[in-house]
Design an enzyme around this catalytic site. Structure first.
Site, PDB file in Angstrom:
ATOM      1  N   TYR A 140       0.841  -1.201   0.000  1.00  0.00           N
ATOM      2  CA  TYR A 140       0.000   0.000   0.000  1.00  0.00           C
ATOM      3  C   TYR A 140       0.878   1.253   0.000  1.00  0.00           C
ATOM      4  O   TYR A 140       0.768   2.112  -0.880  1.00  0.00           O
ATOM      5  CB  TYR A 140      -0.943  -0.013   1.213  1.00  0.00           C
ATOM      6  CG  TYR A 140      -1.676   1.287   1.400  1.00  0.00           C
ATOM      7  CD1 TYR A 140      -2.488   1.791   0.390  1.00  0.00           C
ATOM      8  CD2 TYR A 140      -1.541   2.022   2.576  1.00  0.00           C
ATOM      9  CE1 TYR A 140      -3.150   3.003   0.546  1.00  0.00           C
ATOM     10  CE2 TYR A 140      -2.199   3.225   2.739  1.00  0.00           C
ATOM     11  CZ  TYR A 140      -2.996   3.712   1.725  1.00  0.00           C
ATOM     12  OH  TYR A 140      -3.640   4.914   1.877  1.00  0.00           O
ATOM     13  N   LEU A 189      -9.773   1.951  13.639  1.00  0.00           N
ATOM     14  CA  LEU A 189     -10.043   1.933  15.071  1.00  0.00           C
ATOM     15  C   LEU A 189     -11.317   2.693  15.455  1.00  0.00           C
ATOM     16  O   LEU A 189     -12.190   2.132  16.132  1.00  0.00           O
ATOM     17  CB  LEU A 189      -8.826   2.507  15.834  1.00  0.00           C
ATOM     18  CG  LEU A 189      -9.007   2.564  17.341  1.00  0.00           C
ATOM     19  CD1 LEU A 189      -9.165   1.176  17.934  1.00  0.00           C
ATOM     20  CD2 LEU A 189      -7.824   3.300  17.987  1.00  0.00           C
TER      21      LEU A 189
HETATM   22  N1  UFG Z   1      -6.501  -1.052  16.265  1.00  0.00           N
HETATM   23  C1  UFG Z   1      -6.942  -1.880  17.308  1.00  0.00           C
HETATM   24  N2  UFG Z   1      -8.070  -2.613  17.105  1.00  0.00           N
HETATM   25  C2  UFG Z   1      -8.781  -2.576  15.944  1.00  0.00           C
HETATM   26  C3  UFG Z   1      -8.338  -1.721  14.900  1.00  0.00           C
HETATM   27  C4  UFG Z   1      -7.182  -0.985  15.108  1.00  0.00           C
HETATM   28  O1  UFG Z   1      -6.322  -1.952  18.363  1.00  0.00           O
HETATM   29  O2  UFG Z   1      -9.788  -3.276  15.831  1.00  0.00           O
HETATM   30  C5  UFG Z   1      -5.299  -0.267  16.481  1.00  0.00           C
HETATM   31  C6  UFG Z   1      -4.230  -0.573  15.455  1.00  0.00           C
HETATM   32  O3  UFG Z   1      -3.454  -1.656  15.888  1.00  0.00           O
HETATM   33  C7  UFG Z   1      -3.474   0.754  15.405  1.00  0.00           C
HETATM   34  C8  UFG Z   1      -4.556   1.799  15.708  1.00  0.00           C
HETATM   35  O4  UFG Z   1      -5.631   1.081  16.314  1.00  0.00           O
HETATM   36  O5  UFG Z   1      -2.531   0.790  16.409  1.00  0.00           O
HETATM   37  C9  UFG Z   1      -5.053   2.503  14.479  1.00  0.00           C
HETATM   38  O6  UFG Z   1      -5.404   1.518  13.525  1.00  0.00           O
HETATM   39  P1  UFG Z   1      -6.166   1.873  12.167  1.00  0.00           P
HETATM   40  O7  UFG Z   1      -6.373   0.590  11.448  1.00  0.00           O
HETATM   41  O8  UFG Z   1      -7.363   2.710  12.474  1.00  0.00           O
HETATM   42  O9  UFG Z   1      -5.154   2.803  11.390  1.00  0.00           O
HETATM   43  P2  UFG Z   1      -3.627   2.538  10.985  1.00  0.00           P
HETATM   44  O10 UFG Z   1      -2.790   3.431  11.855  1.00  0.00           O
HETATM   45  O11 UFG Z   1      -3.290   1.123  10.929  1.00  0.00           O
HETATM   46  O12 UFG Z   1      -3.662   3.012   9.476  1.00  0.00           O
HETATM   47  C10 UFG Z   1      -3.517   4.328   9.101  1.00  0.00           C
HETATM   48  C11 UFG Z   1      -4.253   4.572   7.794  1.00  0.00           C
HETATM   49  C12 UFG Z   1      -3.601   3.780   6.693  1.00  0.00           C
HETATM   50  C13 UFG Z   1      -2.137   4.069   6.653  1.00  0.00           C
HETATM   51  C14 UFG Z   1      -1.499   3.804   7.999  1.00  0.00           C
HETATM   52  C15 UFG Z   1      -0.044   4.193   8.013  1.00  0.00           C
HETATM   53  O13 UFG Z   1      -5.596   4.180   7.907  1.00  0.00           O
HETATM   54  O14 UFG Z   1      -4.172   4.163   5.455  1.00  0.00           O
HETATM   55  O15 UFG Z   1      -2.150   4.600   8.985  1.00  0.00           O
HETATM   56  O16 UFG Z   1       0.663   3.205   8.694  1.00  0.00           O
HETATM   57  F1  UFG Z   1      -1.534   3.278   5.750  1.00  0.00           F
END
Ligand code: UFG
Length: 331
Positions: A140, A189
């Site tokens: 991605y 999240l």
């Molecule tokens: N998380 C949980 N439980 C869940 C979902 C998420 O604990 O059910 C945690 C994840 O582990 C993370 C945080 O919540 O620590 C945020 O997770 P998200 O999935 O909401 O977002 P990300 O930080 O993984 O992703 C974001 C953007 C992506 C981008 C990424 C960069 O949505 O597009 O940051 O690393 F690629």
């Protein structure tokens, strides 16, 4: 200006399209509706189609006398990208190049690109500024970075002017409450926390409690989707006023842990949210916080929703009134 918004039926694209229309631009949305929702487009001009269709792109750019393209259409799930790199390179890079080619052939001067903090990979230091090395850890981030590279060289060779906006964690919904975040599957999240608060899912799994952070859970920089939308408009207006191509980070510069997000959501929802402590999710960096001084200094961008509680409150309004997302008609 007449602006083509690819992916304008998606989460960030639909909010940006609305801000553009409020600023008196004419918007044409192009979306293939694989992830987007026609209901998110409301009464904007809408064309169902794909960025792989060069003839369609050429017809739209010429037919609507397009002056700028904002490109949101992409595949955007980190985990999926690791399993399906071919799909990500095809959709995000090959189709992105088709769009860039159509743009330069039609003589459209400005291009605003939806990029991501995922281009940086595991941060060497936080806050992360635009000068931080880009070393993506998944297809991605790699495919978004690849299109950024193409934009740079299209700029050198063909005079394309572009702004690439590297978002941290987009969140929230338009305060009007009629458009918001609706992904299938939902992996983010804040929507999952609010779905747990609404009883739509049994609980929220907290992915990892042993990170080197104050409470052991991952820290992220949440930015309101309308603040992202405003930044796109500012970036376009700057280019139209003569500014050079730029890359900007977009975040609030404040990090919140997963547990802080849950606590804040409980305050907004006024009820406890069931959680389960689970294992780490593969590929999650411990801390991602934006250094976003560049866009503040150069374009005067200021977030209208700098605080997490206000961001979550707008998301709560959307999820509360649309528990089935766009699938259920508004009551
Ligand atoms: N998380 C949980 N439980 C869940 C979902 C998420 O604990 O059910 C945690 C994840 O582990 C993370 C945080 O919540 O620590 C945020 O997770 P998200 O999935 O909401 O977002 P990300 O930080 O993984 O992703 C974001 C953007 C992506 C981008 C990424 C960069 O949505 O597009 O940051 O690393 F690629």
């Amino acid at each position: 200006m007449n602006i083509l918004v690819t992916g304008g039926a998606g989460y960030i694209g639909s909010h940006t399209a609305r801000v553009l229309v409020n600023k008196k631009h004419r918007v044409v949305v192009l979306d293939n509706l694989t992830k987007g929702h026609q209901a998110a487009v409301k009464d904007l001009e809408f064309v169902r189609g794909d960025t792989s269709d060069k003839q369609l792109l050429k017809r739209l750019l010429a037919g609507y006398d397009i002056g700028a393209v904002m490109h949101f259409a992409a595949s955007s799930l980190v985990g999926e990208s690791v399993r399906l790199p071919s799909d990500y390179y095809r959709n995000n890079v090959v189709n992105g190049l088709t769009l860039l080619d159509a743009v330069v052939e039609a003589g459209v001067p400005y291009f605003v690109f939806s990029s991501t903090a995922a281009v940086y990979g595991e941060p060497m230091e936080v806050p992360i500024t635009e000068n931080h090395p880009a070393a993506p850890l998944n297809p991605y981030g790699a495919t978004k970075l690849a299109l950024e590279g193409a934009m740079r060289w299209y700029g050198e060779a063909y005079g394309l002017r572009y702004a690439s906006l590297r978002y941290f964690n987009a969140a929230g919904a338009d305060p009007a409450g009629d458009i918001g975040e609706d992904h299938e599957p939902e992996t983010h999240l804040i929507p999952l926390v609010l779905k747990a608060a609404l009883g739509l899912i049994p609980r929220l799994d907290v992915f990892g409690t042993d990170y080197p952070t104050p409470d052991g859970t991952c820290v992220r920089d949440y930015i309101h989707v309308n603040d992202l939308a405003d930044a796109h408009v500012l970036a376009l207006e700057a280019m139209a006023g003569g500014a050079a191509s730029q890359i900007y980070n977009l975040g609030n510069g404040n990090g919140y842990s997963v547990l802080e997000v849950i606590k804040t959501a409980e305050a907004v929802a006024g009820k406890p949210i069931p959680v389960k402590y689970a294992a780490r999710r593969a590929g999650d960096p411990a801390v991602l916080v934006a250094g976003a001084e560049k866009i503040k200094n150069e374009l005067g961008w200021r977030p209208s929703f700098p605080g997490l509680q206000d961001i979550i409150a707008t998301a709560w309004r959307w999820h509360g009134s649309h528990p089935g997302g766009y699938a259920i008609p508004e009551s």
